[in-house]
Design a protein around this motif. Structure first.
Motif, PDB file in Angstrom:
ATOM      1  N   GLU A  32       4.121 -15.480  -1.624  1.00 38.09           N
ATOM      2  CA  GLU A  32       3.725 -15.839  -0.247  1.00 38.09           C
ATOM      3  C   GLU A  32       4.011 -14.689   0.720  1.00 38.09           C
ATOM      4  O   GLU A  32       3.207 -14.407   1.610  1.00 38.09           O
ATOM      5  N   GLN A  33       5.170 -14.025   0.534  1.00 39.77           N
ATOM      6  CA  GLN A  33       5.519 -12.921   1.440  1.00 39.77           C
ATOM      7  C   GLN A  33       4.663 -11.684   1.180  1.00 39.77           C
ATOM      8  O   GLN A  33       4.499 -10.848   2.066  1.00 39.77           O
ATOM      9  N   MET A  34       4.136 -11.566  -0.039  1.00 38.97           N
ATOM     10  CA  MET A  34       3.323 -10.386  -0.364  1.00 38.97           C
ATOM     11  C   MET A  34       1.852 -10.542   0.025  1.00 38.97           C
ATOM     12  O   MET A  34       1.150  -9.535   0.196  1.00 38.97           O
ATOM     13  N   ILE A  35       1.371 -11.772   0.174  1.00 41.46           N
ATOM     14  CA  ILE A  35      -0.074 -11.983   0.404  1.00 41.46           C
ATOM     15  C   ILE A  35      -0.629 -11.118   1.546  1.00 41.46           C
ATOM     16  O   ILE A  35      -1.692 -10.503   1.386  1.00 41.46           O
ATOM     17  N   PRO A  36       0.058 -10.998   2.701  1.00 40.03           N
ATOM     18  CA  PRO A  36      -0.515 -10.160   3.770  1.00 40.03           C
ATOM     19  C   PRO A  36      -0.687  -8.697   3.362  1.00 40.03           C
ATOM     20  O   PRO A  36      -1.453  -7.967   3.994  1.00 40.03           O
ATOM     21  N   GLN A  37       0.008  -8.284   2.319  1.00 41.46           N
ATOM     22  CA  GLN A  37      -0.070  -6.877   1.896  1.00 41.46           C
ATOM     23  C   GLN A  37      -1.026  -6.676   0.714  1.00 41.46           C
ATOM     24  O   GLN A  37      -1.086  -5.598   0.142  1.00 41.46           O
ATOM     25  N   ILE A  38      -1.739  -7.748   0.341  1.00 44.74           N
ATOM     26  CA  ILE A  38      -2.677  -7.640  -0.790  1.00 44.74           C
ATOM     27  C   ILE A  38      -4.103  -7.481  -0.250  1.00 44.74           C
ATOM     28  O   ILE A  38      -4.505  -8.200   0.679  1.00 44.74           O
ATOM     29  N   ASN A  39      -4.848  -6.540  -0.828  1.00 47.09           N
ATOM     30  CA  ASN A  39      -6.244  -6.321  -0.416  1.00 47.09           C
ATOM     31  C   ASN A  39      -7.066  -7.596  -0.561  1.00 47.09           C
ATOM     32  O   ASN A  39      -6.811  -8.405  -1.452  1.00 47.09           O
ATOM     33  N   LYS A  40      -8.075  -7.743   0.289  1.00 50.88           N
ATOM     34  CA  LYS A  40      -8.901  -8.955   0.267  1.00 50.88           C
ATOM     35  C   LYS A  40      -9.717  -9.082  -1.023  1.00 50.88           C
ATOM     36  O   LYS A  40     -10.208 -10.164  -1.342  1.00 50.88           O
ATOM     37  N   ASP A  41      -9.897  -7.971  -1.761  1.00 50.05           N
ATOM     38  CA  ASP A  41     -10.532  -8.081  -3.078  1.00 50.05           C
ATOM     39  C   ASP A  41      -9.487  -7.960  -4.189  1.00 50.05           C
ATOM     40  O   ASP A  41      -9.788  -7.563  -5.313  1.00 50.05           O
ATOM     41  N   GLY A  42      -8.270  -8.336  -3.852  1.00 51.68           N
ATOM     42  CA  GLY A  42      -7.167  -8.213  -4.807  1.00 51.68           C
ATOM     43  C   GLY A  42      -7.065  -9.389  -5.761  1.00 51.68           C
ATOM     44  O   GLY A  42      -7.869 -10.332  -5.741  1.00 51.68           O
ATOM     45  N   HIS A  43      -6.047  -9.320  -6.613  1.00 51.80           N
ATOM     46  CA  HIS A  43      -5.877 -10.323  -7.682  1.00 51.80           C
ATOM     47  C   HIS A  43      -4.379 -10.603  -7.838  1.00 51.80           C
ATOM     48  O   HIS A  43      -3.582  -9.671  -7.962  1.00 51.80           O
ATOM     49  N   ILE A  44      -4.016 -11.879  -7.811  1.00 52.60           N
ATOM     50  CA  ILE A  44      -2.636 -12.307  -8.097  1.00 52.60           C
ATOM     51  C   ILE A  44      -2.650 -12.945  -9.486  1.00 52.60           C
ATOM     52  O   ILE A  44      -3.400 -13.907  -9.719  1.00 52.60           O
ATOM     53  N   VAL A  45      -1.868 -12.392 -10.401  1.00 48.87           N
ATOM     54  CA  VAL A  45      -1.831 -12.895 -11.784  1.00 48.87           C
ATOM     55  C   VAL A  45      -0.412 -13.353 -12.084  1.00 48.87           C
ATOM     56  O   VAL A  45       0.538 -12.583 -11.914  1.00 48.87           O
ATOM     57  N   SER A  46      -0.245 -14.596 -12.518  1.00 52.70           N
ATOM     58  CA  SER A  46       1.090 -15.092 -12.872  1.00 52.70           C
ATOM     59  C   SER A  46       1.179 -15.354 -14.369  1.00 52.70           C
ATOM     60  O   SER A  46       0.286 -15.987 -14.951  1.00 52.70           O
ATOM     61  N   LEU A  47       2.260 -14.844 -14.971  1.00 52.01           N
ATOM     62  CA  LEU A  47       2.491 -15.078 -16.399  1.00 52.01           C
ATOM     63  C   LEU A  47       3.033 -16.491 -16.562  1.00 52.01           C
ATOM     64  O   LEU A  47       4.197 -16.763 -16.253  1.00 52.01           O
ATOM     65  N   SER A  48       2.153 -17.356 -17.010  1.00 52.39           N
ATOM     66  CA  SER A  48       2.539 -18.726 -17.323  1.00 52.39           C
ATOM     67  C   SER A  48       2.795 -18.779 -18.822  1.00 52.39           C
ATOM     68  O   SER A  48       3.245 -17.797 -19.417  1.00 52.39           O
ATOM     69  N   SER A  49       2.490 -19.897 -19.442  1.00 51.30           N
ATOM     70  CA  SER A  49       2.712 -20.022 -20.880  1.00 51.30           C
ATOM     71  C   SER A  49       1.942 -21.214 -21.416  1.00 51.30           C
ATOM     72  O   SER A  49       1.744 -22.205 -20.711  1.00 51.30           O
ATOM     73  N   GLN A  50       1.588 -21.099 -22.691  1.00 53.94           N
ATOM     74  CA  GLN A  50       1.062 -22.257 -23.412  1.00 53.94           C
ATOM     75  C   GLN A  50       2.053 -23.415 -23.294  1.00 53.94           C
ATOM     76  O   GLN A  50       1.650 -24.581 -23.256  1.00 53.94           O
ATOM     77  N   ALA A  51       3.351 -23.062 -23.209  1.00 51.96           N
ATOM     78  CA  ALA A  51       4.394 -24.091 -23.104  1.00 51.96           C
ATOM     79  C   ALA A  51       4.236 -24.934 -21.839  1.00 51.96           C
ATOM     80  O   ALA A  51       4.765 -26.044 -21.770  1.00 51.96           O
TER      81      ALA A  51
END
Ligand SMILES: NC(=O)c1ccc[n+]([C@@H]2O[C@H](COP(=O)([O-])OP(=O)(O)OC[C@H]3O[C@@H](n4cnc5c(N)ncnc54)[C@H](OP(=O)(O)O)[C@@H]3O)[C@@H](O)[C@H]2O)c1
Length: 233
Positions: free
Chosen positions: A116-135
């Motif tokens: 949430e704190q980083m979103i203002p610093q991410i380009n509008k054509d950017g990508h947020i990827v979170s390592l989730s899991s099959q678990a």
């Protein structure tokens, strides 16, 4: 910083999948701002900056965001990867409440706070990827590939299912706001790391390879991916 170079933030680059991801992005010419709990890692590169981060501490997250801002100056991030994660109840079949709290602090609350704190610093054509899991997949609970039962390490499973819902809600919100940032969850595979153990069939470099391809593309937002294919929630 050179404004023509693409930049990625990756949490937890000191070891495991995060280290392989950092090395992949560096090899592909990216500037990598990586985090580790100690503030140091055992490899160097001209385009690698390391920032200290403990996801269990709101103060540490705030300081990390400030440190990243001063590295970025006027430039923005292209790809933000929430890789850092904790498996606190690996040997448990019962839910230990303290382990649930500790796991959620890292895998959900700290991760969401940083994002949430980083979103203002991410380009509008950017990508947020979170390592989730099959678990964390409710839809694939009966197909756990490492022979564990659906009731094993419940705190970790709960945390990753919750992280997936964060991906989904954040993607919907950014889309609603007309923001172009894509948000994705990924299952990396069962990977040979401190967390995955020695019996895991996949090397961190292989997981990093396909996660890199997904991260630099613009897939449908708010989805859960494994090796470029949609994975069941
Ligand atoms: N390995 C697998 O088979 C597998 C399968 C599915 C999903 N995943 C997910 O993939 C991601 C990477 O896993 P991995 O196997 O590479 O794990 P790992 O080898 O155990 O490494 C964990 C990483 O998370 C960081 N981390 C842990 N607690 C933290 C905290 N409180 N604050 C900040 N950073 C913290 C560590 O940083 P330090 O080195 O600084 O301690 C380290 O970089 C995790 O989100 C994991 O849940 C892994």
């Amino acid at each position: 910083m050179n404004n023509t170079q693409k930049t990625t933030i990756i949490t937890g680059v000191g070891r495991g999948i995060g280290k392989a991801l950092a090395q992949k992005f560096l090899n592909e010419g990216y500037v990598v701002i990586g985090t580790s709990q100690s503030g140091a890692v055992d490899f160097n590169h001209d385009n690698l900056k390391i920032v200290q981060l403990d996801l269990t501490s709101a103060d540490s997250i705030k300081k990390c965001v400030a440190d990243i801002s001063s590295i970025l100056k006027d430039s923005k991030i292209d790809i933000h990867i929430n890789n850092a994660g904790a498996l606190e109840d690996e040997d448990e079949t019962r839910l230990i409440v303290q382990k649930l709290r500790d796991t959620l602090e890292v895998n959900l609350i700290g991760t969401a706070d940083l994002t949430e704190q980083m979103i203002p610093q991410i380009n509008k054509d950017g990508h947020i990827v979170s390592l989730s899991s099959q678990a964390g997949s409710i839809g694939d609970m009966d197909n756990i590939e490492d022979s564990h039962e659906p009731y094993h390490y419940p705190a970790y499973k709960i945390s990753k299912a919750a992280l997936n819902m964060y991906t989904r809600t954040l993607a919907a919100r950014l889309h609603h706001e007309g923001d172009g940032i894509i948000v994705s969850s990924v299952h990396p595979g069962w990977v040979k790391t401190d967390m995955g153990g020695d019996e895991a069939p996949m090397l961190p470099e292989e997981a990093a390879g396909w996660i890199y391809k997904l991260a630099i593309s613009r897939p449908e937002t708010g989805q859960f991916w494994y090796k470029g294919e949609k994975y069941p929630w």
